[in-house]
Design a protein around this motif. Structure first.
Motif, short mmCIF file in Angstrom:
data_model
loop_
_atom_site.label_atom_id
_atom_site.label_comp_id
_atom_site.label_asym_id
_atom_site.label_seq_id
_atom_site.Cartn_x
_atom_site.Cartn_y
_atom_site.Cartn_z
N MET A 108 0.84 -1.20 0.00
CA MET A 108 0.00 0.00 0.00
C MET A 108 0.88 1.25 0.00
O MET A 108 1.87 1.32 0.73
CB MET A 108 -0.92 0.00 1.23
N THR A 109 0.53 2.23 -0.83
CA THR A 109 1.27 3.48 -0.89
C THR A 109 1.02 4.30 0.37
O THR A 109 -0.13 4.45 0.81
CB THR A 109 0.86 4.29 -2.12
N LEU A 110 2.09 4.83 0.95
CA LEU A 110 1.98 5.63 2.16
C LEU A 110 1.80 7.10 1.83
O LEU A 110 2.27 7.59 0.80
CB LEU A 110 3.23 5.46 3.02
N ASP A 111 1.12 7.82 2.72
CA ASP A 111 0.99 9.26 2.57
C ASP A 111 2.36 9.92 2.61
O ASP A 111 3.29 9.43 3.26
CB ASP A 111 0.14 9.85 3.71
N VAL A 122 7.06 -2.39 -1.05
CA VAL A 122 8.40 -2.10 -1.56
C VAL A 122 8.45 -0.74 -2.24
O VAL A 122 9.43 0.01 -2.09
CB VAL A 122 8.86 -3.23 -2.51
N ALA A 123 7.42 -0.40 -3.01
CA ALA A 123 7.42 0.90 -3.69
C ALA A 123 7.49 2.04 -2.69
O ALA A 123 8.25 3.01 -2.88
CB ALA A 123 6.17 1.03 -4.56
N SER A 124 6.72 1.94 -1.60
CA SER A 124 6.77 2.98 -0.57
C SER A 124 8.13 3.00 0.14
O SER A 124 8.62 4.06 0.54
CB SER A 124 5.66 2.76 0.45
N ALA A 125 8.73 1.82 0.29
CA ALA A 125 10.06 1.74 0.91
C ALA A 125 11.08 2.50 0.08
O ALA A 125 11.92 3.24 0.62
CB ALA A 125 10.48 0.28 1.07
#
Length: 262
Positions: free
Chosen positions: A1-4, A37-40
């Motif tokens: 999930m993408t983070l703010d 991973v994308a948000s990381a």
């Protein structure tokens, strides 16, 4: 999930403070279990921007999880990458202050220095070798900011893959005529051999790790600039070091490099 964005910035600030203040923190996913991973990588890039704003110059990239057993252990089929700042670099033979580190470990690697820019998504070994200026042996010092060196995949990506310090050998060697797959490295600690390995430990060929890095960067709209240093991944296991240790890595036909700890 993408983070703010606010969460991404707060996580980057937390990790930056942990590094600067030399203290452990709980892994990021404890507070944000939905992080992917994308948000990381978003957090890693935010951390990078914060360092650049403070005057750090980005000099290259590093690869992690480049051995098949490590990937299986982490449940992934692709390595991970981080960035190298000039604050990570130390001179060959230099002294490293352990008081500025949390739980340092060292790994032996082959470093590539790129003559030309590389861009994906179709980078391969041949393109990497054609763009490489030279290779040298390297010691990477990793120092996770997480408690007890324990983390999951998103957390270690956010923490810039535990990047801390690195040293390069001082004898540049062109790749022509080198068999990178069989090129051997020996790590000595305090005069005793502690680890040995060959280039094939890194995805079968360390140049493959560089190609994979370029293609992963392309997926995020980025390139590998000319002049970049690339740490292609650990050929040996990570060895803990303490004040008083001396570490030296010998590369078959490519020279040596070393660092001392106080």
């Amino acid at each position: 999930m993408t983070l703010d964005r606010s969460i991404i910035e707060n996580c980057a600030l937390q990790l930056l403070a942990a590094e600067q203040e030399v203290r452990e923190v709980t892994k990021i996913t404890d507070a944000h279990p939905q992080m992917d991973v994308a948000s990381a990588y978003d957090i890693q890039e935010c951390l990078r921007s914060m360092k650049q704003a403070a005057g750090v110059r980005i000099v290259g990239m590093k690869m992690g999880l480049t051995s098949r057993p490590k990937m299986q252990q982490m449940g992934v089929d692709t390595p991970i990458y981080g960035f190298l700042g000039d604050d990570n670099a130390v001179d060959d033979g230099a002294v490293v202050d352990t008081a500025r580190l949390i739980h340092p470990k060292v790994e032996a690697e082959i470093a590539f220095v790129m003559r030309d820019e590389l861009a994906g998504p179709d980078c391969d070994i041949a393109k990497v070798l054609a763009a490489t200026d030279y290779v040298v042996p390297a010691i990477e010092l990793i120092d996770s900011r997480y408690e007890n060196f324990r983390f999951d995949l998103p957390s270690v990506i956010a923490d810039n893959t535990s990047a801390a310090r690195y040293v390069l050998g001082s004898r540049p060697t062109t790749v022509g005529g080198l068999d990178l797959e069989t090129l051997g490295l020996v790590m000595e600690k305090n005069g005793q051999v502690v680890e040995v390995g060959a280039g094939a430990a890194v995805l079968g060929n360390p140049a493959e790790a560089v190609a994979m890095l370029v293609n992963m960067l392309a997926a995020r709209g980025q390139v590998l600039p000319a002049g970049s240093v690339v740490l292609s991944g650990a050929i040996t296991a990570a060895i803990a070091v303490v004040a008083g240790d001396n570490v030296l890595v010998r590369g078959d036909g490519i020279g040596t490099t070393s660092m001392r700890f106080v």
